[in-house]
Design an enzyme around this catalytic site. Sequence first.
Site, PDB file in Angstrom:
ATOM      1  N   SER A  66       0.812  -1.222   0.000  1.00  0.00           N
ATOM      2  CA  SER A  66       0.000   0.000   0.000  1.00  0.00           C
ATOM      3  C   SER A  66       0.847   1.274   0.000  1.00  0.00           C
ATOM      4  O   SER A  66       1.638   1.492  -0.905  1.00  0.00           O
ATOM      5  CB  SER A  66      -0.935  -0.055   1.200  1.00  0.00           C
ATOM      6  OG  SER A  66      -1.797   1.041   1.215  1.00  0.00           O
ATOM      7  N   GLU A 371     -13.038   6.138   6.058  1.00  0.00           N
ATOM      8  CA  GLU A 371     -12.137   6.551   7.130  1.00  0.00           C
ATOM      9  C   GLU A 371     -11.614   7.938   6.751  1.00  0.00           C
ATOM     10  O   GLU A 371     -11.559   8.270   5.562  1.00  0.00           O
ATOM     11  CB  GLU A 371     -10.950   5.589   7.247  1.00  0.00           C
ATOM     12  CG  GLU A 371     -11.340   4.222   7.775  1.00  0.00           C
ATOM     13  CD  GLU A 371     -10.118   3.356   8.065  1.00  0.00           C
ATOM     14  OE1 GLU A 371     -10.074   2.790   9.154  1.00  0.00           O
ATOM     15  OE2 GLU A 371      -9.220   3.254   7.213  1.00  0.00           O
TER      16      GLU A 371
END
Length: 532
Positions: A66, A371
Amino acid sequence: MQLDLAAVRVAAAAFPKPEAFKPSYGTAGFRAEASLLPSTVFRCGMLIGLKARSCGQACGVMVTASHNPEQDNGLKLVEASGEMLEPAWEAHATQLAQADTAEQLLQVLAALAATLQPADTPGRVIIGRDTRSSGADLAAACSAGVAAVGGKVSDIGVVTTPELHFTVQTFNQYQALEEQAYFTNLLESFRTLTAGSHAPQQPLHVDCANGVGALKLQQLVPQLQQLGLQLQLYNAGQGRLNHGCGADYVQKEQCFPAGMGDLPAGACCASIDGDADRVVFFTKGQDGSFVLLDGDKIAALAAVYLRRLLSHAPPGTADSISTGVVQTAYANGASTRFITEQLGLQVRCTNTGVKYLHHEAKAFDVGIYFESNGHGTVLLKPSLLQRLQDMDENMSVMQLLAVSRLMNQAVGDAISGLLLCDAVLRSGTSLAEWQALYTDLPSRQLKLVVADRTVITTTDAERRCVTPAGLQDAIDAAVAKYDLGRAFARPSGTEDAVRVYAEAGSQEAADALAREVAGIVFDRCGGVGSRP
Ligand code: 16G
Ligand code: MG
């Protein structure tokens, strides 16, 4: 399930575990310096191979770290539904990955296999990877693991994380593996959402973190241009992955990514991360300041839009549909207040990590989750989709159905998020209006290292500490001193650190509260290094 353990032993010998390496499944999978990982990915290949064989469907593995630096890598495991690995199996993954000897490894594997029955259909494992140079070898190690337990592999090469999730989900529905299906789905749903709206005057400037998202967006540029969206890509592969750029950098550092500081005031900009599963927007204020529109702002925009679409659906539709927004403790208090008080929607709070938000969002007919860091999507319940499909072809109904196709239904997807926000901006909400939906309360995040972060346990969606005794009382006493104060401390699920978040009526107050809470954690939990 029967396994040829002698063959597994031979195959596993090619991927020895580094001696002191004790990997564990974190919030979203494993992550470490890439050279440590061949044993972990081989073993996870075996695990997911068993899962695929026992459900007779496709499961997935994404090789990625990521937003971490290029030298790291990792993996995320994907269920046949396309969603993240179910928590009960995370413990099996950790046990397998940590086995120190061949005997231990075979024992853990055999014990797991003994609980499973092979399905009538063979199942397979779809493997994807991001652009990291270590990815191809790790994907090969993972394939070897799948093969060692008699599983079949489809290696789909370099893809974004959400694309891999989408491919697993749709393969199990339509048996198609072609990448074009992912692109066509995005483009066609975006076409429906933007039909009839004015094309924006300005381009959308996208920071691609020098990651896989750049490759995929580049492929979409010409078709998006035809749909009136002009994409300008930055950090599209010429620089180092996630270095001075990407959604994580932009959101945490609150500054322009490399190469984008000179854009004019008011330019509409976005930043995605290294595997393209999160997105945040930003712009430049008239005074040259950096203005962030984070995941909370994206959730607010999506909520405004969906509420509008629902209100234009055939009479009675909106009243019988539950719409909710799912956030974490990090959500800015101003966003929570806006969604509940201004929009009248329900808000739920879960632990940090997409799997928790995703699960909670599924409880609503329309579940919006993001988020603050930009991970998120919009889920529409299958029963609602069925009802919408049975309704008359009203424009809003068509658009609601398009939202369900545009927004990845398996996991957060930066490309979906980019396109949704662009569609909403074209539908009449300007960038300035989006920005002004609410004003963030000043906040501060800090991180500190303690001797053992597991001494801190939390409850109430990580907003309150249960242990060590007295910690929460001390935090409460600190918070009480600040106007509009709110703060929490939680052990990280991805690194050996404790994270502290504070918000308050002014930036100075938020900074002071964060420092105070970090000091309390340092004193009561065996802080390491200098006191914050
Ligand atoms: C992982 C999670 C992310 C979460 C972050 C928290 C996924 C796909 N990713 O990156 O959602 O915000 O961990 O990290 O679930 P922390 O526990 O270190 O604060
Ligand atoms: Mg990511």
